[in-house]
Design an enzyme around this catalytic site. Structure first.
Site, PDB file in Angstrom:
ATOM      1  N   LYS A 105      15.105 -17.652 -26.910  1.00  0.00           N
ATOM      2  CA  LYS A 105      14.184 -17.621 -25.757  1.00  0.00           C
ATOM      3  C   LYS A 105      13.943 -16.249 -25.357  1.00  0.00           C
ATOM      4  O   LYS A 105      15.208 -15.628 -25.215  1.00  0.00           O
ATOM      5  CB  LYS A 105      14.794 -18.571 -24.611  1.00  0.00           C
ATOM      6  N   GLN A 126      19.250 -10.503 -23.342  1.00  0.00           N
ATOM      7  CA  GLN A 126      18.657 -11.736 -22.914  1.00  0.00           C
ATOM      8  C   GLN A 126      19.674 -12.866 -23.354  1.00  0.00           C
ATOM      9  O   GLN A 126      19.622 -13.964 -22.845  1.00  0.00           O
ATOM     10  CB  GLN A 126      17.419 -11.803 -23.928  1.00  0.00           C
ATOM     11  N   LYS A 129      22.039 -13.016 -20.459  1.00  0.00           N
ATOM     12  CA  LYS A 129      21.224 -13.456 -19.076  1.00  0.00           C
ATOM     13  C   LYS A 129      20.938 -14.870 -19.278  1.00  0.00           C
ATOM     14  O   LYS A 129      21.038 -15.381 -18.351  1.00  0.00           O
ATOM     15  CB  LYS A 129      20.062 -12.550 -19.190  1.00  0.00           C
ATOM     16  N   LYS A 141      14.024 -11.779 -28.384  1.00  0.00           N
ATOM     17  CA  LYS A 141      12.705 -10.526 -27.760  1.00  0.00           C
ATOM     18  C   LYS A 141      11.808 -10.091 -28.890  1.00  0.00           C
ATOM     19  O   LYS A 141      12.233 -10.385 -30.065  1.00  0.00           O
ATOM     20  CB  LYS A 141      13.409  -9.435 -27.316  1.00  0.00           C
ATOM     21  N   GLY A 180       6.260 -13.847 -21.464  1.00  0.00           N
ATOM     22  CA  GLY A 180       5.714 -12.513 -21.455  1.00  0.00           C
ATOM     23  C   GLY A 180       6.811 -11.578 -21.137  1.00  0.00           C
ATOM     24  O   GLY A 180       7.902 -11.666 -21.049  1.00  0.00           O
ATOM     25  N   ASP A 181       6.417 -10.308 -21.130  1.00  0.00           N
ATOM     26  CA  ASP A 181       7.035  -9.305 -20.712  1.00  0.00           C
ATOM     27  C   ASP A 181       6.081  -8.019 -20.575  1.00  0.00           C
ATOM     28  O   ASP A 181       5.010  -8.294 -20.107  1.00  0.00           O
ATOM     29  CB  ASP A 181       8.244  -8.808 -21.863  1.00  0.00           C
ATOM     30  N   SER A 393      11.308 -20.344 -16.811  1.00  0.00           N
ATOM     31  CA  SER A 393      10.665 -20.545 -18.189  1.00  0.00           C
ATOM     32  C   SER A 393      11.522 -21.855 -18.718  1.00  0.00           C
ATOM     33  O   SER A 393      10.964 -22.562 -19.327  1.00  0.00           O
ATOM     34  CB  SER A 393      10.905 -19.553 -19.048  1.00  0.00           C
TER      35      SER A 393
HETATM   36  P1  NDP Z   1       3.953  -5.637 -16.318  1.00  0.00           P
HETATM   37  O1  NDP Z   1       3.444  -5.158 -17.637  1.00  0.00           O
HETATM   38  O2  NDP Z   1       3.413  -6.567 -15.657  1.00  0.00           O
HETATM   39  O3  NDP Z   1       4.108  -4.220 -15.427  1.00  0.00           O
HETATM   40  C1  NDP Z   1       4.887  -3.287 -15.946  1.00  0.00           C
HETATM   41  C2  NDP Z   1       5.029  -2.084 -14.758  1.00  0.00           C
HETATM   42  O4  NDP Z   1       5.670  -0.987 -15.148  1.00  0.00           O
HETATM   43  C3  NDP Z   1       3.512  -1.451 -14.769  1.00  0.00           C
HETATM   44  O5  NDP Z   1       3.321  -0.984 -13.271  1.00  0.00           O
HETATM   45  C4  NDP Z   1       3.791  -0.164 -15.543  1.00  0.00           C
HETATM   46  O6  NDP Z   1       2.851   0.954 -15.455  1.00  0.00           O
HETATM   47  C5  NDP Z   1       5.242   0.158 -15.346  1.00  0.00           C
HETATM   48  N1  NDP Z   1       5.543   0.663 -16.569  1.00  0.00           N
HETATM   49  C6  NDP Z   1       5.865   0.145 -17.836  1.00  0.00           C
HETATM   50  N2  NDP Z   1       6.305   0.987 -18.524  1.00  0.00           N
HETATM   51  C7  NDP Z   1       6.508   2.162 -18.081  1.00  0.00           C
HETATM   52  C8  NDP Z   1       7.376   3.232 -18.284  1.00  0.00           C
HETATM   53  N3  NDP Z   1       7.487   3.514 -19.826  1.00  0.00           N
HETATM   54  N4  NDP Z   1       7.195   4.565 -17.481  1.00  0.00           N
HETATM   55  C9  NDP Z   1       6.621   4.104 -16.153  1.00  0.00           C
HETATM   56  N5  NDP Z   1       6.245   3.141 -15.914  1.00  0.00           N
HETATM   57  C10 NDP Z   1       6.136   2.076 -16.701  1.00  0.00           C
HETATM   58  O7  NDP Z   1       5.491  -6.083 -16.871  1.00  0.00           O
HETATM   59  P2  NDP Z   1       6.534  -6.614 -15.879  1.00  0.00           P
HETATM   60  O8  NDP Z   1       6.579  -6.762 -14.556  1.00  0.00           O
HETATM   61  O9  NDP Z   1       6.741  -8.121 -16.419  1.00  0.00           O
HETATM   62  O10 NDP Z   1       7.960  -6.284 -16.534  1.00  0.00           O
HETATM   63  C11 NDP Z   1       8.650  -4.996 -15.762  1.00  0.00           C
HETATM   64  C12 NDP Z   1      10.133  -5.030 -16.103  1.00  0.00           C
HETATM   65  O11 NDP Z   1      10.573  -6.420 -15.576  1.00  0.00           O
HETATM   66  C13 NDP Z   1      10.353  -4.864 -17.519  1.00  0.00           C
HETATM   67  O12 NDP Z   1      11.744  -4.178 -17.671  1.00  0.00           O
HETATM   68  C14 NDP Z   1      10.626  -6.228 -18.055  1.00  0.00           C
HETATM   69  O13 NDP Z   1      11.323  -6.287 -19.132  1.00  0.00           O
HETATM   70  C15 NDP Z   1      11.447  -7.004 -16.800  1.00  0.00           C
HETATM   71  N6  NDP Z   1      11.336  -8.075 -16.721  1.00  0.00           N
HETATM   72  C16 NDP Z   1      10.035  -9.140 -16.928  1.00  0.00           C
HETATM   73  C17 NDP Z   1      10.182 -10.419 -16.762  1.00  0.00           C
HETATM   74  C18 NDP Z   1       8.986 -11.129 -16.860  1.00  0.00           C
HETATM   75  O14 NDP Z   1       9.133 -12.709 -16.420  1.00  0.00           O
HETATM   76  N7  NDP Z   1       7.637 -10.766 -16.654  1.00  0.00           N
HETATM   77  C19 NDP Z   1      11.414 -11.138 -16.483  1.00  0.00           C
HETATM   78  C20 NDP Z   1      12.711 -10.117 -16.412  1.00  0.00           C
HETATM   79  C21 NDP Z   1      12.719  -8.982 -16.623  1.00  0.00           C
HETATM   80  P3  NDP Z   1       1.713   1.151 -16.346  1.00  0.00           P
HETATM   81  O15 NDP Z   1       0.480   0.253 -16.112  1.00  0.00           O
HETATM   82  O16 NDP Z   1       1.086   2.487 -15.899  1.00  0.00           O
HETATM   83  O17 NDP Z   1       2.154   1.226 -17.625  1.00  0.00           O
HETATM   84  O1  2IT Z   2      13.341 -10.217 -19.746  1.00  0.00           O
HETATM   85  C1  2IT Z   2      12.867 -11.512 -19.779  1.00  0.00           C
HETATM   86  O2  2IT Z   2      13.943 -12.251 -19.092  1.00  0.00           O
HETATM   87  C2  2IT Z   2      11.904 -11.978 -19.675  1.00  0.00           C
HETATM   88  N1  2IT Z   2      10.861 -11.160 -20.045  1.00  0.00           N
HETATM   89  C3  2IT Z   2      11.382 -13.148 -19.608  1.00  0.00           C
HETATM   90  C4  2IT Z   2      11.704 -14.013 -20.868  1.00  0.00           C
HETATM   91  C5  2IT Z   2      11.297 -15.645 -20.875  1.00  0.00           C
HETATM   92  O3  2IT Z   2      11.428 -16.215 -21.911  1.00  0.00           O
HETATM   93  O4  2IT Z   2      10.729 -16.132 -19.635  1.00  0.00           O
END
Ligand code: NDP
Ligand code: 2IT
Length: 460
Positions: A105, A126, A129, A141, A180-181, A393
């Site tokens: 996952k 992951q 976690k 991943k 997603g991520d 999830s």
């Molecule tokens: P999104 O794509 O929705 O948003 C990412 C955000 O981070 C955007 O604002 C983006 O800006 C910015 N960003 C991405 N890469 C960079 C970079 N190299 N430098 C500066 N800014 C950056 O992603 P999420 O919100 O889903 O994910 C954000 C973080 O949270 C990641 O680390 C992800 O692994 C983690 N995460 C996500 C989960 C989920 O369920 N979605 C669960 C657990 C963790 P820009 O648009 O300019 O690229």
């Molecule tokens: O980093 C993370 O935990 C995620 N992007 C969510 C993974 C998931 O399977 O919901």
């Protein structure tokens, strides 16, 4: 030996330090050039080694060596056509790290920086976690070095369909369940799941983060940000405090950042920054109500830049910088890995920082983590703080298996209970006198369950 190394190994025996160094030198040799993967593993090895030396069964069975060698790594070509008819080629990946406690996952990331090192660090994190959530989920991943920025919806669709044409061979509701991520949200999951249905010829919960019309769970999109705030609230409550009245810095403006800001507002705090890869905005009055709605619309519908927020609300925009120089009580890095360096951590601490909730995965460089730990603030590392996303999830998988939907309140209540449990696990394994080392707590708490399952299976 600099300050950094001293603080990271404080209280650890010379034998443990030697063991970590010998383990890490082997890992580096086996995985050359994978800096992010080395970084994630080293942090875990440092906190685990004293525990493993006291419990040699884990060392004898080479559990950490096995846990850091993914079960399998799949790399594939993704060919697609852009709107102008040009042929484009990207590289797709799925890292299935460990399935000792449940089907693989973990999310899919579409970003130009995606490579083997980044996905291996994410799949390893992951695994621990997912174990912390107590749900039956292994660690994985995947993603591609594809840049969704500036692409039309049709281009995104064609890319997602081509990506799924290959990924479909490796996933399934009881095998591997992607979500997603970065760069993969509801739109991309819709395209990928729709294509999965065409090829797999059965409707099952083989992906999570789905739209509500086709098996998605309420609260999934909010879960990472909400969960992160629940965890920070729990840490603060333990010391008789709370998010209420706190000035909070948030980085990022995507899924995790948006719902972190939303929950900070619910809990009575004030989120004053948001960012994207071009810069950050500082709104001292707080990003709330209509302003938060504008931010969500800007990022999710118009797919615009954060600078547009500053223009609309006449607040400060700092191009090319991150928000960590702004004075605040709490920091919520919610953008990406290694977005807080040591100097920024020291600035935050000098400005009176009380706590950190890592919404992003591994947002603090190693020296920044060491600085937070040495200062003994309330520091919630990503594998604990952002586990709410994957936890919901897991709840989506349960609802799909039962063929029913739970209410918003039901899912939110379960999410809160899971974050409380993760906090309790961290305290159990990480308490050091009055202070809790949440890094140690999360690493140990996550490790033990996976390791014990691996021990039970013998040499596999
Ligand atoms: P999104 O794509 O929705 O948003 C990412 C955000 O981070 C955007 O604002 C983006 O800006 C910015 N960003 C991405 N890469 C960079 C970079 N190299 N430098 C500066 N800014 C950056 O992603 P999420 O919100 O889903 O994910 C954000 C973080 O949270 C990641 O680390 C992800 O692994 C983690 N995460 C996500 C989960 C989920 O369920 N979605 C669960 C657990 C963790 P820009 O648009 O300019 O690229
Ligand atoms: O980093 C993370 O935990 C995620 N992007 C969510 C993974 C998931 O399977 O919901």
């Amino acid at each position: 030996m600099g300050d950094t190394i001293m603080s990271a190994t404080a209280g650890i025996s010379a034998t443990a330090i030697e063991e970590v160094e010998s383990f890490m030198s082997g890992l580096r040799k086996r995985n050359p050039g994978e800096g992010e993967f080395h970084q994630a593993v080293e942090e875990v090895a440092r906190t685990l080694m004293p525990f493993m030396l006291e419990n040699p069964k884990y060392i004898d069975a080479m559990i950490l060596e096995r846990m850091t060698e993914p079960d399998r790594v799949v790399i594939f070509r993704v060919s697609w056509q852009d709107d102008a008819g040009n042929v484009r080629v990207n590289r797709g990946y799925r890292i299935q790290c460990n399935n000792a406690i449940g089907p693989y996952k973990g999310g899919l990331r579409f970003h130009p920086s995606v490579n083997l090192s980044i996905l291996k660090f994410l799949a390893f994190e992951q695994t621990l976690k997912n174990s912390l959530t107590t749900l039956p989920m292994g660690g994985a991943k995947g993603g591609a070095n594809f840049n969704p920025k500036g692409k039309s919806d049709r281009e995104i669709m064609r890319f997602c369909q081509s990506f799924m044409t290959e990924l479909v061979r490796y996933i399934g509701k009881d095998l591997d369940v992607p979500a997603g991520d970065i760069g993969v949200g509801e739109r991309e999951i819709g395209f990928m799941f729709g294509h999965y249905l065409r090829i797999a010829r059965e409707f099952t919960g083989a992906m999570t983060g789905k739209g509500l019309a086709f098996g998605g769970s309420l609260i999934r999109k909010e879960a990472t940000g909400f969960g992160c705030c629940y965890f920070v609230e729990e840490m603060l409550n333990r010391t008789g405090d709370g998010i209420k009245g706190k000035v909070c810095l948030v980085s990022g403006s995507g899924n995790v950042a948006q719902h972190t800001i939303e929950k900070i507002n619910h809990l009575g705090g004030k989120a004053v920054t948001a960012s994207d890869s071009d810069g950050f905005i500082h709104d001292p009055d707080g990003i709330r109500d209509e302003k938060l709605q504008f931010l969500m619309d800007l990022k999710n519908v118009k797919r615009g830049r954060i600078a547009d927020y500053a223009e609309k609300y006449k607040c400060a925009y700092v191009a090319g910088q991150r928000p960590w120089g702004v004075k605040a009580d709490l920091a919520f890095p919610c953008a990406t890995q290694n977005e807080i360096n040591e100097a920024e951590a020291r600035t935050l601490l000098k400005n009176g920082l009380k706590g950190v909730g890592e919404g992003a995965n591994m947002p603090s460089e190693e020296a920044a983590t060491d600085a937070f730990l040495a200062a003994k603030i309330l520091y919630a590392p990503s594998k604990a703080a952002n586990a709410g996303g994957v936890a919901v999830s897991g709840l989506e998988q349960t609802q799909n298996a039962q063929r029913l939907h739970w209410s918003r309140e039901e899912v939110d209540t379960k999410l809160q209970a899971i974050m409380k449990d993760i906090h309790a696990t961290c305290v159990k394994y990480g308490a050091e006198g009055d202070w809790v080392n949440y890094v140690k707590g999360a690493n140990l708490g996550g490790f033990v369950r996976v390791a014990d399952a691996m021990l039970a299976y013998g040499v596999v």
